[in-house]
Design an enzyme around this catalytic site. Structure first.
Site, PDB file in Angstrom:
ATOM      1  CD  GLU A 138     -11.070 -35.557   6.650  1.00  0.00           C
ATOM      2  OE1 GLU A 138     -10.299 -35.029   5.818  1.00  0.00           O
ATOM      3  OE2 GLU A 138     -11.268 -36.785   6.697  1.00  0.00           O
ATOM      4  CB  CYS A 169       9.613 -34.075  10.782  1.00  0.00           C
ATOM      5  SG  CYS A 169       8.061 -34.511  11.549  1.00  0.00           S
ATOM      6  CD  GLU A 174      -0.983 -35.419  20.105  1.00  0.00           C
ATOM      7  OE1 GLU A 174      -0.777 -34.514  19.276  1.00  0.00           O
ATOM      8  OE2 GLU A 174      -0.541 -36.560  19.985  1.00  0.00           O
ATOM      9  CD  GLU A 203      -1.766 -32.712   7.885  1.00  0.00           C
ATOM     10  OE1 GLU A 203      -1.367 -33.548   8.707  1.00  0.00           O
ATOM     11  OE2 GLU A 203      -1.440 -31.509   7.942  1.00  0.00           O
ATOM     12  CB  CYS A 234       1.891 -34.490  14.349  1.00  0.00           C
ATOM     13  SG  CYS A 234       2.284 -35.236  15.881  1.00  0.00           S
TER      14      CYS A 234
END
Lengths: 160, 667
Positions: B367, B502, B280, B362, B300
């Site tokens: 993808e 988180c 990143e 997710e 993220c």
């Protein structure tokens, strides 16, 4: 293209209210006047236009008994079930109308979309109990027979 | 002047507390509440915090401002009876299957019934059972457990500005549900799960995948590996009543527990976080030096990613294309491990332990799968891991510590602080700005803090680098609006959906006090301190993975394995309003955008002209005309789609031309 007129009218309603989220209730009232109910996709459209969540619009539309999310019939029969009318056996009236219109226990609107039956809490005409309103006409001291005739009259009118 | 009030005969001084409830709780009296959260607006619905104020009578403490000289009694016969009655009424129609409820033992209703000594409910249950909503990967909604406190509604609306659920209907039919009574999957829910975090009962809970994991573990043909996210070590102890464990202790015990349970290898998502930083930061340095696609948004947080895809699809290119650490870990594990262990790729099961409910969503993003196999097979939350440890009969507090497996278990402190709001930014700065020989922990600690929006400017070779650190999606919306409408400039923006990052995720053990969040944040920073390395690029195993498999950061190979793409999920995109539908079986679809900016640019008039044109050409039967929302080309409205053609800055002439050519395709 009959849909367009209504849609255009809704856009106009939104404009008239300045797309103000605080005016959600007057907007819903006006839109219900156009469609006679609040179609789901229209509520989603209004939510997007006013930049509020569809869940909030749904919440408001389901809170007030004035709003309906199901299409209503052309003629609306409001039977009063307030205390006075209830004592004067308004429930018998409701049963009679439902039988006459072949409506099931939880059905409120006829399949041909001609009639919708609603109960209301008090029409403020207790002296005439039991009372009912068909479209905008008030009928007092109604009996099952009288109701049956009123419905027949409308049906005949519609057949013409 | 010092302000003083009397609570139960004792004097207490108070300051700027916004209500009596806060003062009373400061005096260590645990007034019960269902609908009060200091982060949210005061609702005053549950009436459990009723107290007696002298000369004023019984008042709800949550919505009464404290006044000098007030004399308050929090507990007397009348109040006790009142509270009991309220809880009893709530329980009357409640689905009381406590023993099999996911919220059992962390349910406030259960706790309160016990605290108030309610053993009999005098009222008849007249509830008709409603179906549960299992539609999402992340959350389960059980309307039968709802007490209508509205905490979830207010969190979703006030803090996240999503509003996926709201009150509907009224009176005895009142319910909290997504729009039109549909399931959560078809709503705008971003799966952050904070609704479940604040829910006092089991009406909203994280969806469990524990049984799938047990199944995988008992399948002899499978090699099951697990990786633990940074934030988990800051909170797992709470589930076992251990509140002061260090990150190292908690992580070490978790490794032992997971090994004992039967996982083949135990890795650390912090390793993948190190890789995320390296990728990143490389991406950011490229963008920053070229001055394009700025600000770069971190990617993220899966709830934030869905938020952008749904509300700001025109800013998708600002999202870093890097996968989240979970995404990178899964992809790397499936690429590297089968060969390393000499097993087939299909027989490798990758499980991650996350503080998060959105990670479950997710992991199922198309993808993030390859050859029909998801990179991450199952996602457990911290709560679920704690449950597995309990289920296997291990006494967590007595476990010894073990070390993570290599190569995917070695991390630097940069990867560990990922779990805190500001951690990603700090690690990026360590990567981009720290001198090669420095191993300083506190060099960039100025990005730390507890505010929801923090800004700072760092000078890089004489050029200003403007950074924002944001948590809470409502705060993120504020920052995005500033960029879009007030032309505010940022270069790098870190966004985490959950308060505190988180560590405050909805998969963590349930907490009610904000002190818990500060404790967890501190835990990760302390963990960083005791680790040997602090800069992600110094991780020798990261370097080795690049050398052996991915060449260098930003390489084609790295992109293949560590990057992803994002798709527009503009809300209501699939729900256009049909104005006219032709009778023919095959019709030409004409969509006119009625989004705000297209309407300002005259889409209403355009729609009218198009309809007139259709009539003039006598092709009513062959077309279907719809009013849609947003083709995400707002700057070039009005936008009209005719067949497969999207016309920007559309005029009636352009529309006519397109209709003439496209109508032939359906003939």
């Amino acid at each position: 293209m009959e849909n367009y007129g209504k849609f255009d009218r809704v856009c106009q309603i939104l404009e008239e209210n300045g797309k103000d989220k605080a005016k959600l209730i007057p907007i819903l009232q006006a839109v219900q006047d156009v469609y006679r109910y609040l179609p789901e996709e229209m509520l989603a459209f209004i939510a997007s236009s006013l930049n509020i969540s569809p869940a909030r619009v749904y919440g408001v539309a389901t809170f007030f008994s004035h709003f309906t999310l199901k299409p209503k019939g052309k003629h609306i029969i409001k039977v009063c079930d307030g205390t006075a009318c209830h004592v004067k056996k308004s429930t018998l009236l409701i049963d009679a109308i439902k039988t006459k219109l072949k409506l099931g226990a939880s059905e409120m609107t006829t399949k041909d979309m001609l009639f919708t039956i609603e109960t209301v809490s008090c029409l403020g005409a207790c002296g005439l109990a039991p009372v009912m309103v068909i479209d905008n006409d008030v009928h007092g001291q109604v009996t099952p027979e009288k109701v049956s005739k009123l419905i027949d009259d409308i049906m005949k009118q519609e057949e013409k | 002047m010092e302000k003083i009030l009397t609570i139960n005969g004792k004097k207490f001084s108070f300051d700027n507390e916004k209500n009596l409830l806060e003062v009373i709780r400061k005096a260590n009296i645990e007034l019960p509440t269902f609908c009060y959260h200091s982060e949210l607006s005061t609702y005053g619905a549950c009436r459990l915090c009723m107290v007696n104020v002298e000369k004023r009578g019984i008042l709800p403490a949550c919505s009464t401002p404290p006044e000098n000289g007030m004399v308050v009694v929090t507990n007397n016969e009348e109040i006790r009876e009142m509270r009991k009655m309220i809880v009893e009424l709530l329980l009357a129609n409640h689905d009381k299957d406590c023993t099999s409820c996911h919220k059992s033992e962390s349910c406030q209703l259960q706790t309160l019934a016990r605290r108030l000594g309610i053993h009999k409910i005098r009222f008849k249950n007249v509830m008709k059972k409603e179906p549960q909503d299992f539609s999402t990967y992340s959350l389960v909604r059980d309307p039968n457990k709802c007490v209508l406190c509205g905490d979830c509604v207010r969190f979703c609306e006030e803090i996240q500005t999503v509003g996926a659920i709201d009150f509907a209907h009224r009176g005895s039919k009142s319910a909290v549900c997504p729009s039109f009574g549909k399931d959560l999957e078809s709503s705008e829910c971003v799966y952050c799960g904070q609704c479940a975090r604040v829910c006092p009962t089991g009406a909203l809970t994280p969806k469990s995948e524990v049984s799938h994991v047990w199944n995988a573990l008992s399948n002899k043909n499978k090699t099951v590996v697990v990786a633990i996210a940074p934030a988990v070590r800051a909170a797992i102890g709470e589930a076992f009543g251990l509140n002061n464990e260090t990150g190292t202790e908690a992580a070490g015990k978790m490794v032992t527990a997971l090994k004992t349970i039967g996982f083949a290898k135990v890795f650390d998502i912090s390793f993948a976080a190190d890789m995320t930083i390296v990728e990143e930061a490389k991406e950011f340095v490229d963008r920053f030096s070229k001055g394009e696609k700025l600000p770069q948004f971190t990617s993220c947080c899966p709830a934030w990613v869905k938020f952008v895809e749904q509300y700001y699809p025109d800013m998708i290119e600002n999202l870093s294309s890097c996968r989240s650490p979970q995404g990178m870990f899964g992809s790397l594990a499936k690429k590297v491990l089968p060969e390393m262990y000499g097993i087939k790729k299909e027989d490798l099961v990758v499980i991650s332990v996350m503080p998060c409910t959105a990670k479950k969503f997710e992991a199922r993003r198309p993808e993030l799968s390859k050859d029909g196999l998801p990179d991450t097979d199952f996602v457990l939350t911290t709560q679920e891991l704690a449950r597995m440890i309990e289920e296997s009969g291990l006494s967590f507090k007595d476990l010894e510590q073990s070390a993570f497996d290599v190569p995917l278990g070695f991390k630097t402190g940069g990867g560990v602080i990922f779990g805190n709001s500001g951690g990603v930014t700090e690690a990026v700065l360590r990567n981009v700005l720290a001198k090669e020989d420095s191993n300083e922990v506190d060099e960039f600690s100025f990005v730390r803090g507890e505010d929801g929006i923090r800004e700072t400017t760092v000078s890089v070779n004489g050029k200003d680098l403007k950074v924002a650190v944001v948590y809470g999606l409502g705060n993120a919306r504020k920052v995005v609006r500033d960029i879009k409408y007030n032309h505010k400039h940022y270069d790098l923006i870190e966004v985490m959906a959950c308060p505190g990052g988180c560590i405050g995720g909805a998969g963590q053990p349930v907490y009610n006090s904000l002190d818990v969040r500060s404790k967890r944040t501190k835990c990760l920073y302390e963990n960083d301190k005791v680790l040997e390395l602090h800069k992600p690029q110094d991780n020798p195993y990261v370097q080795k993975i690049y050398k052996d498999f991915l060449k260098e950061p930003g390489s084609h190979e790295a992109h293949e394995c560590l990057h992803t793409s994002h798709t527009s999920r503009k809300r209501l995109a699939e729900n256009p309003f049909t104005i006219h539908k032709g009778k023919h079986e095959k019709t030409l679809k004409i969509n006119v955008c009625f989004g705000t900016s297209c309407m300002l640019r005259g889409s209403q008039k355009l729609l009218k002209s198009i309809l007139e044109l259709v009539e003039k050409k006598n092709i009513q039967d062959k077309v279907e005309v719809q009013a849609s929302f947003c083709f995400e080309k707002c700057a070039r409205g009005p936008v009209v789609r005719i067949g497969s053609k999207v016309i920007t800055k559309c005029t009636i002439e352009l529309a006519e031309k397109a209709i003439d050519t496209e109508i032939k395709t359906i003939a």
